[in-house]
Design an enzyme around this catalytic site. Structure first.
Site, PDB file in Angstrom:
ATOM      1  N   ASP A   1       0.856  -1.191   0.000  1.00  0.00           N
ATOM      2  CA  ASP A   1       0.000   0.000   0.000  1.00  0.00           C
ATOM      3  C   ASP A   1       0.887   1.234   0.000  1.00  0.00           C
ATOM      4  O   ASP A   1       2.078   1.157   0.336  1.00  0.00           O
ATOM      5  CB  ASP A   1      -0.922   0.027   1.229  1.00  0.00           C
ATOM      6  N   SER A   2       0.304   2.359  -0.378  1.00  0.00           N
ATOM      7  CA  SER A   2       1.052   3.619  -0.330  1.00  0.00           C
ATOM      8  C   SER A   2       1.450   3.953   1.107  1.00  0.00           C
ATOM      9  O   SER A   2       2.389   4.707   1.322  1.00  0.00           O
ATOM     10  CB  SER A   2       0.194   4.743  -0.892  1.00  0.00           C
TER      11      SER A   2
ATOM     12  N   CYS B   1      -4.193  -1.409  -2.190  1.00  0.00           N
ATOM     13  CA  CYS B   1      -4.317   0.030  -2.417  1.00  0.00           C
ATOM     14  C   CYS B   1      -5.224   0.197  -3.629  1.00  0.00           C
ATOM     15  O   CYS B   1      -4.892  -0.266  -4.729  1.00  0.00           O
ATOM     16  CB  CYS B   1      -2.931   0.607  -2.704  1.00  0.00           C
TER      17      CYS B   1
ATOM     18  N   GLU C   1      -2.555   9.171   7.768  1.00  0.00           N
ATOM     19  CA  GLU C   1      -1.086   9.000   7.776  1.00  0.00           C
ATOM     20  C   GLU C   1      -0.433   9.890   8.843  1.00  0.00           C
ATOM     21  O   GLU C   1       0.590   9.531   9.416  1.00  0.00           O
ATOM     22  CB  GLU C   1      -0.502   9.324   6.397  1.00  0.00           C
TER      23      GLU C   1
ATOM     24  N   CYS D   1     -11.068   2.588  -0.504  1.00  0.00           N
ATOM     25  CA  CYS D   1      -9.701   2.973  -0.143  1.00  0.00           C
ATOM     26  C   CYS D   1      -9.362   2.166   1.090  1.00  0.00           C
ATOM     27  O   CYS D   1     -10.155   2.126   2.042  1.00  0.00           O
ATOM     28  CB  CYS D   1      -9.633   4.471   0.165  1.00  0.00           C
TER      29      CYS D   1
ATOM     30  N   HIS E   1      -7.401   2.638   3.428  1.00  0.00           N
ATOM     31  CA  HIS E   1      -7.279   3.398   4.674  1.00  0.00           C
ATOM     32  C   HIS E   1      -8.647   3.540   5.365  1.00  0.00           C
ATOM     33  O   HIS E   1      -8.712   3.750   6.570  1.00  0.00           O
ATOM     34  CB  HIS E   1      -6.743   4.813   4.407  1.00  0.00           C
TER      35      HIS E   1
HETATM   36  N1  DGL Z   1      -4.927   3.002   0.723  1.00  0.00           N
HETATM   37  C1  DGL Z   1      -4.834   3.683  -0.540  1.00  0.00           C
HETATM   38  C2  DGL Z   1      -6.051   3.309  -1.377  1.00  0.00           C
HETATM   39  O1  DGL Z   1      -6.626   2.255  -1.127  1.00  0.00           O
HETATM   40  C3  DGL Z   1      -4.616   5.147  -0.316  1.00  0.00           C
HETATM   41  C4  DGL Z   1      -4.077   5.829  -1.505  1.00  0.00           C
HETATM   42  C5  DGL Z   1      -3.355   7.100  -1.244  1.00  0.00           C
HETATM   43  O2  DGL Z   1      -2.198   7.009  -0.822  1.00  0.00           O
HETATM   44  O3  DGL Z   1      -3.916   8.176  -1.501  1.00  0.00           O
HETATM   45  O4  DGL Z   1      -6.440   3.995  -2.291  1.00  0.00           O
END
Ligand code: DGL
Length: 270
Positions: free
Chosen positions: A7-8, A70, A162, A194, A196
């Protein structure tokens, strides 16, 4: 026997947690690209390059199969990666399809023509890049007809998570839900597109009200991964160790991960 989870940033940990619950003996190597998060406001080329670099790093850990936990990377980069970049002996899977299969009440991997489904009005909460890609609507159209999808680009929520600012994240969730309900007053289902956002699931559900079914990905992705590995055990990979890697500051990322997951999580430098 290790599987890679990318993931990011911290969001993919929600998926990792569900996979770990379902397959406790499967070694998992997690890579969070925290140094470059959020991805949701980056260009498609940027997201493609960063995601490829992260996936290569996970291949180096003996993970022949990498799950892009992600949505932004899945929506913006995955198709291009699969068509132009992933070698035959490796697999990269996204998180969209299991969600859509659940929404349309299909079996994993059912590729029959699209049919009319029970749900008609769906709210999609995702990053600006995911909403703009229309990947969710594209994948849904392969499976279902007559579903109206209203996407809400949820700027700021990933950043707040974050940064560890739960109060700001909750306030942003409420305002994004209000904005969506002005355009679609009565969704039957809401998709948290998402990884997150499951960390804010209670805030989404409370802002949407009890009548809206909130679909979140972690358990769905875990179930579909288990099914995939049963069918394709050769992609379990050679790695044997679970690890948490980050491109960011390991101490800081470990602290935020522990805060959100309410479980001690120690990251190492990628
Ligand atoms: N968890 C990522 C997603 O599912 C977040 C992406 C981001 O870094 O903006 O889209």
């Amino acid at each position: 026997m290790a599987v890679g989870i990318f993931d990011s940033g911290l969001g993919g940990l929600t998926v990792l947690g569900a996979i770990r619950q379902r397959m406790p003996h499967l070694p998992l190597v997690y890579l969070g690209d925290n140094a470059h998060a959020p991805y949701g406001t980056r260009t498609a080329d940027d997201i493609f390059a960063l995601t490829c670099a992260a996936v290569e790093r996970l291949w180096g850990e003996g993970c022949d199969l990498v799950v892009l936990a992600c949505n932004t990377a899945s929506a913006v980069a995955l198709k291009r990666m699969q068509e132009t970049w992933v070698p035959h002996d490796k697999r990269v899977l996204g998180v969209f399809v299991p969600l859509i299969e659940a929404l349309t009440e299909r079996q994993w991997g059912d590729n029959s023509p699209p049919v009319e489904v029970a749900v008609k009005h769906v709210a999609l909460f995702a990053t600006p890049a995911t909403v703009a890609s229309r990947a969710f609507q594209r994948e849904l159209a392969f499976r279902a007809v007559g579903v109206d999808v209203e996407g809400q680009p949820c700027g700021g929520v990933v950043d707040a998570i974050e940064q560890g600012d739960e109060i700001l994240a909750e306030a942003l969730v409420r305002s994004h839900v209000e904005a969506l309900l002005r355009r679609m007053p009565h969704p039957e289902a809401a998709v948290l597109g998402c990884t997150h956002f499951p960390l804010m699931e209670a805030a989404f559900q409370s802002a949407l009200g009890p009548g809206v079914r909130v679909l979140s990905q972690p358990a769905l992705v875990a179930a579909s991964l288990e099914d995939y590995l049963t069918r394709r055990p050769e992609f379990r990979g050679a790695g044997t160790q679970s690890r948490f890697l980050t491109t960011g500051d390991p101490a800081r990322v470990s602290g935020k991960a522990t805060q959100f997951l309410r479980q001690a999580t120690a990251f190492e430098a990628a």
